[in-house]
Design a protein around this motif. Sequence first.
Motif, PDB file in Angstrom:
ATOM      1  N   ILE A 219     -14.427   3.697  17.816  1.00 20.44           N
ATOM      2  CA  ILE A 219     -14.036   5.058  18.200  1.00 20.44           C
ATOM      3  C   ILE A 219     -12.571   5.085  18.611  1.00 20.44           C
ATOM      4  O   ILE A 219     -11.825   6.018  18.263  1.00 20.44           O
ATOM      5  N   ALA A 220     -12.121   4.061  19.343  1.00 21.60           N
ATOM      6  CA  ALA A 220     -10.705   3.989  19.715  1.00 21.60           C
ATOM      7  C   ALA A 220      -9.821   3.865  18.479  1.00 21.60           C
ATOM      8  O   ALA A 220      -8.753   4.493  18.395  1.00 21.60           O
ATOM      9  N   THR A 221     -10.271   3.077  17.513  1.00 23.26           N
ATOM     10  CA  THR A 221      -9.517   2.936  16.269  1.00 23.26           C
ATOM     11  C   THR A 221      -9.464   4.255  15.514  1.00 23.26           C
ATOM     12  O   THR A 221      -8.408   4.655  15.007  1.00 23.26           O
ATOM     13  N   LEU A 222     -10.596   4.952  15.439  1.00 29.96           N
ATOM     14  CA  LEU A 222     -10.635   6.233  14.742  1.00 29.96           C
ATOM     15  C   LEU A 222      -9.761   7.267  15.451  1.00 29.96           C
ATOM     16  O   LEU A 222      -9.118   8.099  14.799  1.00 29.96           O
ATOM     17  N   CYS A 223      -9.732   7.233  16.775  1.00 24.32           N
ATOM     18  CA  CYS A 223      -8.851   8.145  17.524  1.00 24.32           C
ATOM     19  C   CYS A 223      -7.394   7.920  17.147  1.00 24.32           C
ATOM     20  O   CYS A 223      -6.640   8.885  16.956  1.00 24.32           O
ATOM     21  N   LEU A 224      -7.010   6.660  17.035  1.00 21.65           N
ATOM     22  CA  LEU A 224      -5.630   6.355  16.690  1.00 21.65           C
ATOM     23  C   LEU A 224      -5.301   6.818  15.275  1.00 21.65           C
ATOM     24  O   LEU A 224      -4.247   7.428  15.033  1.00 21.65           O
ATOM     25  N   LEU A 225      -6.176   6.547  14.322  1.00 18.39           N
ATOM     26  CA  LEU A 225      -5.940   6.974  12.943  1.00 18.39           C
ATOM     27  C   LEU A 225      -5.893   8.491  12.830  1.00 18.39           C
ATOM     28  O   LEU A 225      -5.052   9.049  12.107  1.00 18.39           O
ATOM     29  N   THR A 226      -6.796   9.175  13.538  1.00 14.56           N
ATOM     30  CA  THR A 226      -6.817  10.640  13.493  1.00 14.56           C
ATOM     31  C   THR A 226      -5.566  11.220  14.125  1.00 14.56           C
ATOM     32  O   THR A 226      -4.988  12.193  13.619  1.00 14.56           O
ATOM     33  N   PHE A 227      -5.137  10.645  15.239  1.00 16.94           N
ATOM     34  CA  PHE A 227      -3.929  11.136  15.918  1.00 16.94           C
ATOM     35  C   PHE A 227      -2.700  10.977  15.025  1.00 16.94           C
ATOM     36  O   PHE A 227      -1.855  11.878  14.945  1.00 16.94           O
ATOM     37  N   ILE A 228      -2.596   9.843  14.335  1.00 20.50           N
ATOM     38  CA  ILE A 228      -1.458   9.622  13.437  1.00 20.50           C
ATOM     39  C   ILE A 228      -1.463  10.635  12.303  1.00 20.50           C
ATOM     40  O   ILE A 228      -0.419  11.199  11.941  1.00 20.50           O
ATOM     41  N   ALA A 229      -2.636  10.876  11.705  1.00 21.89           N
ATOM     42  CA  ALA A 229      -2.723  11.841  10.610  1.00 21.89           C
ATOM     43  C   ALA A 229      -2.364  13.245  11.078  1.00 21.89           C
ATOM     44  O   ALA A 229      -1.658  13.987  10.384  1.00 21.89           O
ATOM     45  N   ALA A 230      -2.845  13.642  12.254  1.00 20.98           N
ATOM     46  CA  ALA A 230      -2.531  14.975  12.777  1.00 20.98           C
ATOM     47  C   ALA A 230      -1.055  15.089  13.144  1.00 20.98           C
ATOM     48  O   ALA A 230      -0.433  16.143  12.949  1.00 20.98           O
ATOM     49  N   TRP A 231      -0.486  14.035  13.669  1.00 27.38           N
ATOM     50  CA  TRP A 231       0.929  14.049  14.064  1.00 27.38           C
ATOM     51  C   TRP A 231       1.843  14.210  12.849  1.00 27.38           C
ATOM     52  O   TRP A 231       2.869  14.882  12.908  1.00 27.38           O
ATOM     53  N   ASN A 232       1.470  13.595  11.718  1.00 26.97           N
ATOM     54  CA  ASN A 232       2.305  13.614  10.518  1.00 26.97           C
ATOM     55  C   ASN A 232       2.042  14.803   9.609  1.00 26.97           C
ATOM     56  O   ASN A 232       2.751  14.966   8.603  1.00 26.97           O
ATOM     57  N   ASP A 233       1.056  15.624   9.910  1.00 24.68           N
ATOM     58  CA  ASP A 233       0.727  16.752   9.046  1.00 24.68           C
ATOM     59  C   ASP A 233       1.877  17.761   9.032  1.00 24.68           C
ATOM     60  O   ASP A 233       2.472  18.071  10.071  1.00 24.68           O
ATOM     61  N   TYR A 234       2.156  18.291   7.850  1.00 24.47           N
ATOM     62  CA  TYR A 234       3.277  19.229   7.705  1.00 24.47           C
ATOM     63  C   TYR A 234       2.863  20.552   7.055  1.00 24.47           C
ATOM     64  O   TYR A 234       3.213  21.624   7.556  1.00 24.47           O
ATOM     65  N   PHE A 235       2.113  20.487   5.955  1.00 21.96           N
ATOM     66  CA  PHE A 235       1.878  21.694   5.169  1.00 21.96           C
ATOM     67  C   PHE A 235       1.071  22.738   5.935  1.00 21.96           C
ATOM     68  O   PHE A 235       1.456  23.915   5.997  1.00 21.96           O
ATOM     69  N   TRP A 236      -0.056  22.331   6.525  1.00 21.17           N
ATOM     70  CA  TRP A 236      -0.901  23.308   7.208  1.00 21.17           C
ATOM     71  C   TRP A 236      -0.227  23.905   8.444  1.00 21.17           C
ATOM     72  O   TRP A 236      -0.255  25.125   8.626  1.00 21.17           O
ATOM     73  N   PRO A 237       0.413  23.109   9.315  1.00 17.19           N
ATOM     74  CA  PRO A 237       1.144  23.734  10.429  1.00 17.19           C
ATOM     75  C   PRO A 237       2.252  24.666   9.969  1.00 17.19           C
ATOM     76  O   PRO A 237       2.546  25.668  10.637  1.00 17.19           O
ATOM     77  N   LEU A 238       2.889  24.376   8.845  1.00 20.19           N
ATOM     78  CA  LEU A 238       3.909  25.272   8.309  1.00 20.19           C
ATOM     79  C   LEU A 238       3.290  26.581   7.838  1.00 20.19           C
ATOM     80  O   LEU A 238       3.886  27.651   7.983  1.00 20.19           O
ATOM     81  N   LEU A 239       2.070  26.496   7.314  1.00 20.08           N
ATOM     82  CA  LEU A 239       1.418  27.675   6.751  1.00 20.08           C
ATOM     83  C   LEU A 239       0.950  28.645   7.822  1.00 20.08           C
ATOM     84  O   LEU A 239       1.071  29.870   7.661  1.00 20.08           O
ATOM     85  N   VAL A 240       0.421  28.154   8.918  1.00 19.29           N
ATOM     86  CA  VAL A 240      -0.202  29.031   9.914  1.00 19.29           C
ATOM     87  C   VAL A 240       0.498  29.007  11.271  1.00 19.29           C
ATOM     88  O   VAL A 240       0.125  29.803  12.142  1.00 19.29           O
ATOM     89  N   GLY A 241       1.490  28.145  11.464  1.00 21.11           N
ATOM     90  CA  GLY A 241       2.114  28.048  12.781  1.00 21.11           C
ATOM     91  C   GLY A 241       3.620  27.954  12.711  1.00 21.11           C
ATOM     92  O   GLY A 241       4.205  27.036  13.288  1.00 21.11           O
ATOM     93  N   ASN A 242       4.244  28.909  12.026  1.00 21.38           N
ATOM     94  CA  ASN A 242       5.692  28.866  11.862  1.00 21.38           C
ATOM     95  C   ASN A 242       6.440  29.526  13.017  1.00 21.38           C
ATOM     96  O   ASN A 242       7.665  29.543  13.038  1.00 21.38           O
ATOM     97  N   SER A 243       5.727  30.107  13.973  1.00 19.60           N
ATOM     98  CA  SER A 243       6.378  30.709  15.125  1.00 19.60           C
ATOM     99  C   SER A 243       7.002  29.622  15.995  1.00 19.60           C
ATOM    100  O   SER A 243       6.398  28.567  16.208  1.00 19.60           O
ATOM    101  N   PRO A 244       8.223  29.847  16.523  1.00 23.51           N
ATOM    102  CA  PRO A 244       8.863  28.820  17.362  1.00 23.51           C
ATOM    103  C   PRO A 244       8.022  28.431  18.575  1.00 23.51           C
ATOM    104  O   PRO A 244       8.144  27.302  19.073  1.00 23.51           O
ATOM    105  N   ALA A 245       7.156  29.321  19.054  1.00 22.23           N
ATOM    106  CA  ALA A 245       6.371  29.019  20.253  1.00 22.23           C
ATOM    107  C   ALA A 245       5.338  27.924  20.002  1.00 22.23           C
ATOM    108  O   ALA A 245       4.994  27.178  20.925  1.00 22.23           O
TER     109      ALA A 245
END
Length: 302
Positions: A219-245
Amino acid sequence: MTTLTKPARRRRSLNWGRISAWAALTVAIIITIGPFLWMLRTALSNNHALASQSSNLLPADFTWGAFARVFGLQSQAQAQAEGGSGASINFWQYLGNSLIVSTMITFSQVFFSAMAAYAFARLQWPGRDKVFAMFLGTLLVPGIFTALPNFLLVKNLGLLNTYLGIALPSMLMTPFAVFFLRQFFLGMSREVEEAAMLDGARHSRIFFQIALPNASAPIATLCLLTFIAAWNDYFWPLLVGNSPAVRVLTVGLGVFKSQSPQGAPDWSGLMAATLVSALPILLLFIAFGKKIVNSIGFSGIK
Protein backbone atom coordinates in the motif's frame (compact mmCIF):
# COMPACT_ATOMS: atom_id res chain seq x y z
CA MET A 1 60.55 -31.81 6.89
CA THR A 2 57.75 -30.91 4.56
CA THR A 3 57.30 -27.50 3.08
CA LEU A 4 53.93 -25.97 2.43
CA THR A 5 53.49 -24.53 -1.01
CA LYS A 6 51.09 -21.77 -1.58
CA PRO A 7 48.39 -22.70 -4.04
CA ALA A 8 48.86 -21.05 -7.35
CA ARG A 9 46.52 -18.23 -7.93
CA ARG A 10 44.11 -18.95 -10.66
CA ARG A 11 43.79 -16.32 -13.22
CA ARG A 12 40.27 -15.24 -13.55
CA SER A 13 39.26 -14.99 -17.15
CA LEU A 14 37.51 -11.83 -18.21
CA ASN A 15 33.76 -12.17 -18.12
CA TRP A 16 32.83 -10.30 -21.26
CA GLY A 17 29.14 -10.79 -20.62
CA ARG A 18 29.38 -9.02 -17.26
CA ILE A 19 31.52 -6.25 -18.76
CA SER A 20 29.00 -5.72 -21.55
CA ALA A 21 26.15 -5.62 -19.06
CA TRP A 22 27.89 -2.98 -16.93
CA ALA A 23 28.75 -0.95 -20.03
CA ALA A 24 25.13 -1.03 -21.19
CA LEU A 25 23.96 -0.07 -17.69
CA THR A 26 26.40 2.85 -17.61
CA VAL A 27 25.18 4.12 -20.97
CA ALA A 28 21.56 3.81 -19.80
CA ILE A 29 22.33 5.79 -16.63
CA ILE A 30 24.04 8.54 -18.63
CA ILE A 31 21.08 8.75 -21.01
CA THR A 32 18.66 8.87 -18.07
CA ILE A 33 20.37 11.56 -16.02
CA GLY A 34 21.58 13.53 -19.04
CA PRO A 35 18.39 15.64 -19.37
CA PHE A 36 18.46 16.50 -15.66
CA LEU A 37 22.09 17.62 -15.90
CA TRP A 38 21.20 19.77 -18.91
CA MET A 39 18.26 21.25 -16.99
CA LEU A 40 20.63 22.15 -14.15
CA ARG A 41 23.13 23.64 -16.57
CA THR A 42 20.45 25.79 -18.20
CA ALA A 43 18.97 26.85 -14.85
CA LEU A 44 22.39 28.11 -13.71
CA SER A 45 22.98 30.06 -16.92
CA ASN A 46 22.24 33.61 -17.97
CA ASN A 47 19.65 33.82 -20.74
CA HIS A 48 21.78 36.31 -22.66
CA ALA A 49 24.65 33.81 -22.86
CA LEU A 50 22.66 30.67 -23.70
CA ALA A 51 22.59 31.25 -27.45
CA SER A 52 26.28 32.14 -27.76
CA GLN A 53 27.44 29.21 -25.58
CA SER A 54 24.92 26.57 -26.63
CA SER A 55 27.56 23.86 -27.09
CA ASN A 56 29.22 24.44 -23.72
CA LEU A 57 28.47 21.74 -21.14
CA LEU A 58 29.11 24.13 -18.25
CA PRO A 59 26.68 26.90 -17.22
CA ALA A 60 26.85 29.92 -19.50
CA ASP A 61 27.73 32.96 -17.39
CA PHE A 62 26.95 31.23 -14.07
CA THR A 63 24.19 32.86 -11.98
CA TRP A 64 21.55 31.93 -9.41
CA GLY A 65 19.15 34.47 -10.89
CA ALA A 66 16.80 31.88 -12.42
CA PHE A 67 16.09 30.31 -9.04
CA ALA A 68 15.62 33.77 -7.54
CA ARG A 69 12.99 34.51 -10.20
CA VAL A 70 11.20 31.24 -9.48
CA PHE A 71 10.93 31.97 -5.77
CA GLY A 72 9.83 35.56 -6.38
CA LEU A 73 13.04 37.16 -5.07
CA GLN A 74 13.61 39.37 -8.13
CA SER A 75 11.72 42.33 -9.52
CA GLN A 76 10.69 42.45 -13.17
CA ALA A 77 13.51 44.88 -13.95
CA GLN A 78 16.12 42.64 -12.31
CA ALA A 79 14.74 39.61 -14.13
CA GLN A 80 14.94 41.34 -17.50
CA ALA A 81 18.47 42.54 -16.73
CA GLU A 82 19.57 38.91 -16.20
CA GLY A 83 17.94 37.74 -19.41
CA GLY A 84 14.52 36.83 -18.06
CA SER A 85 11.40 37.44 -20.10
CA GLY A 86 9.69 39.44 -17.37
CA ALA A 87 6.93 36.86 -16.95
CA SER A 88 6.01 35.80 -13.43
CA ILE A 89 5.04 32.47 -11.93
CA ASN A 90 3.20 32.04 -8.64
CA PHE A 91 5.37 29.07 -7.79
CA TRP A 92 4.35 28.52 -4.17
CA GLN A 93 0.62 28.65 -4.91
CA TYR A 94 0.93 26.23 -7.80
CA LEU A 95 3.11 23.95 -5.68
CA GLY A 96 0.47 23.94 -2.94
CA ASN A 97 -2.28 23.20 -5.47
CA SER A 98 -0.32 20.23 -6.82
CA LEU A 99 0.20 18.96 -3.29
CA ILE A 100 -3.52 19.21 -2.46
CA VAL A 101 -4.70 17.52 -5.65
CA SER A 102 -2.07 14.75 -5.52
CA THR A 103 -2.84 14.00 -1.87
CA MET A 104 -6.60 13.81 -2.54
CA ILE A 105 -6.07 11.43 -5.46
CA THR A 106 -3.54 9.26 -3.63
CA PHE A 107 -5.49 8.56 -0.44
CA SER A 108 -8.87 8.13 -2.14
CA GLN A 109 -7.64 5.96 -5.01
CA VAL A 110 -5.55 3.66 -2.82
CA PHE A 111 -8.38 3.21 -0.29
CA PHE A 112 -11.04 2.30 -2.85
CA SER A 113 -8.61 0.15 -4.81
CA ALA A 114 -7.71 -1.77 -1.65
CA MET A 115 -11.39 -2.50 -0.95
CA ALA A 116 -11.97 -3.65 -4.54
CA ALA A 117 -8.82 -5.79 -4.52
CA TYR A 118 -9.89 -7.48 -1.28
CA ALA A 119 -13.32 -8.22 -2.76
CA PHE A 120 -11.79 -9.75 -5.89
CA ALA A 121 -9.23 -11.78 -3.95
CA ARG A 122 -10.95 -12.98 -0.75
CA LEU A 123 -14.72 -12.85 -1.28
CA GLN A 124 -16.65 -15.52 -3.13
CA TRP A 125 -19.49 -14.24 -5.33
CA PRO A 126 -20.95 -15.30 -8.70
CA GLY A 127 -19.04 -14.09 -11.74
CA ARG A 128 -16.16 -12.68 -9.72
CA ASP A 129 -13.40 -13.75 -12.11
CA LYS A 130 -15.32 -12.64 -15.19
CA VAL A 131 -16.01 -9.22 -13.71
CA PHE A 132 -12.35 -8.87 -12.79
CA ALA A 133 -11.29 -9.82 -16.33
CA MET A 134 -13.63 -7.20 -17.78
CA PHE A 135 -12.40 -4.63 -15.27
CA LEU A 136 -8.78 -5.44 -16.08
CA GLY A 137 -9.57 -5.10 -19.79
CA THR A 138 -10.12 -1.36 -19.30
CA LEU A 139 -6.33 -1.05 -19.16
CA LEU A 140 -6.47 -1.32 -22.95
CA VAL A 141 -8.62 1.81 -23.25
CA PRO A 142 -6.52 4.97 -23.83
CA GLY A 143 -7.15 7.71 -21.31
CA ILE A 144 -7.92 10.23 -24.06
CA PHE A 145 -11.12 8.30 -24.88
CA THR A 146 -12.59 9.05 -21.45
CA ALA A 147 -11.46 12.70 -21.30
CA LEU A 148 -14.55 14.14 -23.01
CA PRO A 149 -17.16 12.15 -21.00
CA ASN A 150 -15.34 13.01 -17.78
CA PHE A 151 -15.17 16.67 -18.75
CA LEU A 152 -18.90 16.80 -19.47
CA LEU A 153 -19.63 15.08 -16.15
CA VAL A 154 -17.44 17.50 -14.18
CA LYS A 155 -18.98 20.46 -16.04
CA ASN A 156 -22.55 19.32 -15.35
CA LEU A 157 -21.68 18.88 -11.68
CA GLY A 158 -20.39 22.45 -11.57
CA LEU A 159 -16.90 21.38 -10.52
CA LEU A 160 -14.83 23.18 -13.15
CA ASN A 161 -11.88 25.09 -11.67
CA THR A 162 -12.13 23.29 -8.32
CA TYR A 163 -9.81 20.87 -6.55
CA LEU A 164 -12.50 18.20 -6.54
CA GLY A 165 -13.09 18.58 -10.27
CA ILE A 166 -9.39 18.02 -10.99
CA ALA A 167 -9.11 15.02 -8.67
CA LEU A 168 -12.52 13.36 -9.15
CA PRO A 169 -11.85 11.12 -12.22
CA SER A 170 -8.79 9.62 -10.49
CA MET A 171 -10.17 9.33 -6.96
CA LEU A 172 -11.87 5.96 -7.45
CA MET A 173 -10.25 2.59 -8.12
CA THR A 174 -7.99 2.04 -11.12
CA PRO A 175 -7.28 -1.30 -12.85
CA PHE A 176 -3.55 -1.27 -12.13
CA ALA A 177 -4.00 -0.42 -8.44
CA VAL A 178 -6.64 -3.14 -8.00
CA PHE A 179 -4.53 -5.73 -9.80
CA PHE A 180 -1.42 -4.74 -7.81
CA LEU A 181 -3.11 -5.17 -4.40
CA ARG A 182 -5.14 -8.21 -5.48
CA GLN A 183 -1.90 -10.09 -6.16
CA PHE A 184 -0.83 -9.46 -2.57
CA PHE A 185 -4.19 -10.40 -1.02
CA LEU A 186 -4.20 -13.67 -2.97
CA GLY A 187 -0.97 -14.64 -1.25
CA MET A 188 -2.23 -13.99 2.27
CA SER A 189 -2.83 -17.00 4.50
CA ARG A 190 -6.47 -17.89 5.01
CA GLU A 191 -5.88 -19.37 8.46
CA VAL A 192 -5.90 -16.04 10.28
CA GLU A 193 -8.93 -14.91 8.28
CA GLU A 194 -10.83 -18.12 9.05
CA ALA A 195 -9.94 -17.85 12.74
CA ALA A 196 -11.29 -14.31 12.82
CA MET A 197 -14.53 -15.44 11.15
CA LEU A 198 -14.92 -18.18 13.76
CA ASP A 199 -14.69 -15.47 16.41
CA GLY A 200 -17.58 -13.66 14.74
CA ALA A 201 -15.63 -11.05 12.76
CA ARG A 202 -17.24 -9.78 9.57
CA HIS A 203 -15.40 -9.09 6.34
CA SER A 204 -15.29 -5.38 7.04
CA ARG A 205 -13.49 -5.95 10.34
CA ILE A 206 -11.13 -8.48 8.75
CA PHE A 207 -10.32 -5.98 6.01
CA PHE A 208 -9.52 -3.08 8.33
CA GLN A 209 -7.85 -4.99 11.17
CA ILE A 210 -6.07 -7.84 9.36
CA ALA A 211 -5.78 -7.29 5.61
CA LEU A 212 -4.77 -3.62 5.59
CA PRO A 213 -2.08 -3.88 8.32
CA ASN A 214 -0.51 -6.88 6.58
CA ALA A 215 -0.56 -5.02 3.26
CA SER A 216 1.17 -1.92 4.59
CA ALA A 217 4.27 -2.37 2.38
CA PRO A 218 2.48 -2.71 -1.00
CA ILE A 219 0.00 0.00 0.00
CA ALA A 220 2.88 2.37 0.76
CA THR A 221 4.41 1.54 -2.61
CA LEU A 222 1.10 2.11 -4.39
CA CYS A 223 0.69 5.45 -2.59
CA LEU A 224 4.06 6.56 -3.88
CA LEU A 225 3.35 5.47 -7.46
CA THR A 226 -0.09 7.11 -7.41
CA PHE A 227 1.29 10.34 -5.97
CA ILE A 228 3.98 10.52 -8.68
CA ALA A 229 1.42 9.93 -11.44
CA ALA A 230 -0.93 12.59 -10.04
CA TRP A 231 1.91 15.06 -9.56
CA ASN A 232 3.07 14.69 -13.19
CA ASP A 233 -0.40 14.84 -14.77
CA TYR A 234 -0.82 17.75 -17.17
CA PHE A 235 -3.65 17.30 -19.68
CA TRP A 236 -6.61 16.81 -17.33
CA PRO A 237 -5.68 19.63 -14.90
CA LEU A 238 -5.24 21.90 -17.92
CA LEU A 239 -8.67 20.92 -19.20
CA VAL A 240 -10.71 21.51 -16.05
CA GLY A 241 -8.50 23.61 -13.75
CA ASN A 242 -6.98 26.47 -15.72
CA SER A 243 -8.00 29.10 -13.16
CA PRO A 244 -4.97 30.60 -11.34
CA ALA A 245 -6.62 29.79 -7.99
CA VAL A 246 -6.48 26.00 -8.58
CA ARG A 247 -3.79 25.78 -11.27
CA VAL A 248 -1.32 22.97 -10.57
CA LEU A 249 2.40 23.26 -11.06
CA THR A 250 2.63 21.37 -14.36
CA VAL A 251 0.03 23.67 -15.93
CA GLY A 252 1.68 26.69 -14.34
CA LEU A 253 4.99 25.85 -16.01
CA GLY A 254 3.28 25.68 -19.38
CA VAL A 255 1.64 29.06 -18.83
CA PHE A 256 4.98 30.51 -17.69
CA LYS A 257 6.63 29.33 -20.92
CA SER A 258 3.91 30.89 -23.09
CA GLN A 259 4.11 34.29 -21.32
CA SER A 260 7.00 36.06 -23.01
CA PRO A 261 6.71 39.86 -22.86
CA GLN A 262 10.09 40.23 -24.58
CA GLY A 263 9.29 37.68 -27.28
CA ALA A 264 11.57 34.85 -26.05
CA PRO A 265 10.84 32.36 -23.26
CA ASP A 266 12.81 32.55 -20.05
CA TRP A 267 14.54 29.21 -20.56
CA SER A 268 16.71 29.56 -17.46
CA GLY A 269 13.72 30.37 -15.26
CA LEU A 270 11.66 27.60 -16.85
CA MET A 271 14.38 24.98 -16.27
CA ALA A 272 14.89 26.20 -12.71
CA ALA A 273 11.15 25.90 -11.97
CA THR A 274 10.99 22.47 -13.63
CA LEU A 275 13.99 21.25 -11.66
CA VAL A 276 12.55 22.46 -8.35
CA SER A 277 9.15 20.91 -9.13
CA ALA A 278 10.74 17.56 -10.00
CA LEU A 279 13.05 17.53 -6.98
CA PRO A 280 10.45 16.26 -4.42
CA ILE A 281 9.52 13.34 -6.68
CA LEU A 282 13.16 12.48 -7.30
CA LEU A 283 13.90 12.49 -3.58
CA LEU A 284 10.87 10.28 -2.87
CA PHE A 285 11.88 7.83 -5.56
CA ILE A 286 15.49 7.72 -4.36
CA ALA A 287 14.33 7.11 -0.78
CA PHE A 288 11.71 4.46 -1.58
CA GLY A 289 12.89 3.08 -4.93
CA LYS A 290 14.13 -0.19 -3.44
CA LYS A 291 10.81 -0.71 -1.65
CA ILE A 292 8.95 -0.21 -4.94
CA VAL A 293 11.02 -2.86 -6.70
CA ASN A 294 10.68 -5.34 -3.81
CA SER A 295 6.92 -4.84 -3.50
CA ILE A 296 6.34 -5.22 -7.24
CA GLY A 297 8.36 -8.45 -7.25
CA PHE A 298 6.57 -9.76 -4.15
CA SER A 299 3.16 -8.98 -5.65
CA GLY A 300 3.89 -11.19 -8.60
CA ILE A 301 4.04 -8.52 -11.33
CA LYS A 302 6.50 -9.58 -14.00
